[in-house]
Design an enzyme around this catalytic site. Structure first.
Site, PDB file in Angstrom:
ATOM      1  N   ASP A 127      -0.139 -28.598 -23.630  1.00  0.00           N
ATOM      2  CA  ASP A 127      -0.834 -29.855 -23.358  1.00  0.00           C
ATOM      3  C   ASP A 127       0.090 -30.566 -22.378  1.00  0.00           C
ATOM      4  O   ASP A 127       1.184 -30.996 -22.748  1.00  0.00           O
ATOM      5  CB  ASP A 127      -0.980 -30.690 -24.637  1.00  0.00           C
ATOM      6  N   HIS A 128      -0.326 -30.673 -21.123  1.00  0.00           N
ATOM      7  CA  HIS A 128       0.637 -31.125 -20.110  1.00  0.00           C
ATOM      8  C   HIS A 128       1.119 -32.556 -20.348  1.00  0.00           C
ATOM      9  O   HIS A 128       2.155 -32.961 -19.848  1.00  0.00           O
ATOM     10  CB  HIS A 128       0.081 -30.944 -18.687  1.00  0.00           C
ATOM     11  N   HIS A 140      -4.855 -34.933 -25.313  1.00  0.00           N
ATOM     12  CA  HIS A 140      -3.883 -35.888 -24.769  1.00  0.00           C
ATOM     13  C   HIS A 140      -3.797 -37.168 -25.625  1.00  0.00           C
ATOM     14  O   HIS A 140      -2.712 -37.628 -25.967  1.00  0.00           O
ATOM     15  CB  HIS A 140      -4.249 -36.290 -23.336  1.00  0.00           C
TER      16      HIS A 140
HETATM   17  C1  BG6 Z   1      -6.696 -32.712 -17.829  1.00  0.00           C
HETATM   18  C2  BG6 Z   1      -8.179 -32.969 -17.857  1.00  0.00           C
HETATM   19  O1  BG6 Z   1      -6.275 -32.109 -19.019  1.00  0.00           O
HETATM   20  O2  BG6 Z   1      -6.017 -33.945 -17.659  1.00  0.00           O
HETATM   21  C3  BG6 Z   1      -8.630 -33.677 -16.596  1.00  0.00           C
HETATM   22  O3  BG6 Z   1      -8.861 -31.728 -17.974  1.00  0.00           O
HETATM   23  C4  BG6 Z   1      -7.824 -34.930 -16.385  1.00  0.00           C
HETATM   24  O4  BG6 Z   1     -10.014 -34.000 -16.677  1.00  0.00           O
HETATM   25  C5  BG6 Z   1      -6.334 -34.635 -16.465  1.00  0.00           C
HETATM   26  O5  BG6 Z   1      -8.153 -35.469 -15.111  1.00  0.00           O
HETATM   27  C6  BG6 Z   1      -5.538 -35.911 -16.456  1.00  0.00           C
HETATM   28  O6  BG6 Z   1      -4.186 -35.611 -16.321  1.00  0.00           O
HETATM   29  P1  BG6 Z   1      -3.182 -36.668 -15.703  1.00  0.00           P
HETATM   30  O7  BG6 Z   1      -1.859 -36.020 -15.829  1.00  0.00           O
HETATM   31  O8  BG6 Z   1      -3.622 -36.893 -14.283  1.00  0.00           O
HETATM   32  O9  BG6 Z   1      -3.334 -37.916 -16.516  1.00  0.00           O
END
Ligand code: BG6
Length: 516
Positions: free
Chosen positions: A204-205, A267
């Site tokens: 989960d980034h 997230h």
């Molecule tokens: C991803 C989603 O996991 O996270 C995207 O699939 C979203 O829809 C993105 O735009 C948001 O990531 P960040 O790091 O830009 O907040």
């Protein structure tokens, strides 16, 4: 415990590694990284540039090897061309050409039909070949592929003995991890049939973001907030993940997923977990993950009636974004013209445990909102007795804002005396700004996560029970909304702050959202 001056000392967690070296100075042996989907979007945008950065910084050992695997027919040389392009386009900084060339010599390609045995025979052969040339110490299978391909890949790896062995293989799995609890459990079962939990890295980034990890450092590196961090002092918590972008050409995926599966299940749940968890007894993967799981399990289950009243869904119509006219969600490519898919979510959660009983956690997220902002706002209760100002003066509550992006800040809103003769309270901010304090940009999330995977540190990856517990929270919302289509979609304009019901959700409790 007291020291000899009678002052209290802190006790070290028995899990703390005592070590002279800086935590950054990690030097692991060379590995083979197999990227399934190595020529795909994630590979080009994220994985290859990140591996290159780690290679340049000598965190990925120089003798390591990257093996891109994909459907497309391509020679090693053609793949290296793609790698060069991706580094030039997505690499963070201008880099010396020689370094790119050295990296490219460590890259090869395997044309792969993931459903064919032959692919895994070839893969085995390539890995054996690479290992015979160098002193390879580890093997990482990175599955940057759609969920439907995970099963054949895992089975293929298993048949060829690539899930076990002296290279101690690891497997990295991208989100979405299933589409509900049942499919996530099936996926876990399949993966855990051939890999041990300690080999599995579910990405989960958000957990790779410095500012997200900072939530734990802020909470557990200071003693002054933790005594206040509970139902006695906190009125409510707000979590906002607002995006100004639309679905960026991902209509096919997004229309089947929607905002709850895309952002809330992973997230937002992770942010809530970090804010709400109990202090773990050590900063080790399972100790941290145990505490998060307890939070997810304590989230109050939601009935249909509760969902109808306290969960708000939205879908954007046409409007303005970043100064340009943009289409509505239903006009996006590969989205059906009567789509019921929500692109906005707002809701109120409760965590039924001693720390948080009856403290509402308000959450909102959406696409095509007025601004990009991710933040957590902890709103404290009013002082017990009102002494200052006039009855018409507003005493703003103390708020602690943890800004995750785009600004990376922490600020604490306090009341002070407004200069002058009256007794007027005035709200000011005490601020910590990441960039100003450290004079560096925080590193991309994938860098931290890939490095942790190389190191074998699972703290920032979701465990199987954790993923399933997060699905347990959101499944009722998804099924309620899928079974009762929205009649008012689209119900917010692109570039706005979401549907009006989102503001009403807060008004009902006499509270208000922070401005997006
Ligand atoms: C991803 C989603 O996991 O996270 C995207 O699939 C979203 O829809 C993105 O735009 C948001 O990531 P960040 O790091 O830009 O907040």
């Amino acid at each position: 415990m007291k020291d000899d001056k009678g002052q209290s000392e802190s006790v070290e967690s028995r899990h703390l590694r005592s070590c002279e070296a800086s935590l950054d100075e990690w030097k692991g042996g060379p590995v083979v990284v197999v990227i399934f989907g190595g020529a795909g979007d994630l590979g080009k945008r994220m994985l290859l540039p990140t591996l290159f950065t780690l290679y340049r910084e000598k965190k990925l050992a120089a003798d390591s090897y990257i093996l891109g695997a994909g459907r497309r027919a391509m020679s090693d040389e053609q793949y290296r061309g793609l790698v060069r392009q991706s580094l030039e386009r997505f690499g963070a900084e201008a880099v010396e050409r020689g370094e790119i060339e050295r990296f490219c010599r460590r890259v090869a390609y395997l044309e792969a039909d993931v459903r064919s045995d032959e692919t895994y025979t070839q893969l085995c052969r390539r890995i054996a070949q690479i290992s015979s040339q160098g002193r390879i110490k580890g093997l990482i299978h990175y599955l940057a592929v759609p969920p439907s391909l995970i099963e054949p890949i895992i089975e293929g790896l298993f048949v060829r003995g690539l899930c076990t062995g002296s290279l101690e293989p690891k497997v990295v799995v991208e989100k979405p991890f299933g589409s509900d609890k049942a499919s996530a459990s099936r996926l876990n079962e399949l993966i855990l049939k051939h890999f041990k939990e300690s080999q599995v890295y579910r990405i989960d980034h958000y957990l790779g973001k410095e500012t997200v990890q900072n939530i734990l450092f802020f909470r557990f590196g200071n003693s002054i907030f933790e005594p206040l961090w509970n139902r006695r002092y906190i009125d409510h918590v707000q979590i906002t993940v607002a995006e100004d972008i639309g679905i960026e050409g991902r209509g096919e995926f997004y229309d089947a997923a929607g905002v709850v599966r895309d952002i809330v299940q992973n997230h937002i749940m992770q942010l809530m977990g970090f804010v709400a968890m109990e202090p773990p007894s050590g900063f080790e993967a399972n100790l941290v993950r145990d505490e998060k799981v307890k939070v997810f399990r304590a989230i109050r289950p939601m009935s249909d009636e509760y969902i109808d009243e306290f969960m708000v869904r939205g879908q954007y119509g046409a409007g303005m974004a970043r100064g340009e006219a943009v289409c509505g969600y239903r006009e996006e490519e590969k989205v059906t013209s009567d789509s019921n898919t929500p692109t906005f979510f707002a809701g109120r959660f409760y965590i039924d445990n001693w720390r948080w009983a009856n403290v509402p956690f308000y959450v909102r997220t959406g696409k095509r909102l007025s601004r990009r902002v991710t933040e957590i706002c902890v709103v404290f209760k009013q002082p017990p007795l009102r002494l200052l100002g006039r009855t018409c003066d507003i005493i703003e509550p103390n708020c602690l804002v943890l800004s995750i992006q785009p600004s990376e800040e922490m600020s604490l809103q306090l009341n002070v005396k407004k200069p002058g003769g009256g007794n007027e309270p005035y709200a000011i901010n005490m601020n910590f700004d990441y960039a100003k304090s450290f004079e560096v940009k925080s590193r991309p999330a994938y860098e931290r996560l890939l490095l942790d995977c190389l190191k074998g540190d699972l703290t920032l990856f979701a465990r199987s029970d954790e993923v399933e517990a997060m699905w347990d929270v959101v499944d009722p919302v998804v099924s309620r909304w899928e079974s009762a289509p929205a009649r008012d979609f689209p119900n917010y304009d692109a570039g706005s702050d979401g549907p009006k019901e989102s503001a009403a959700l807060m008004d009902a409790g006499g509270r208000k959202w922070r401005r997006i």
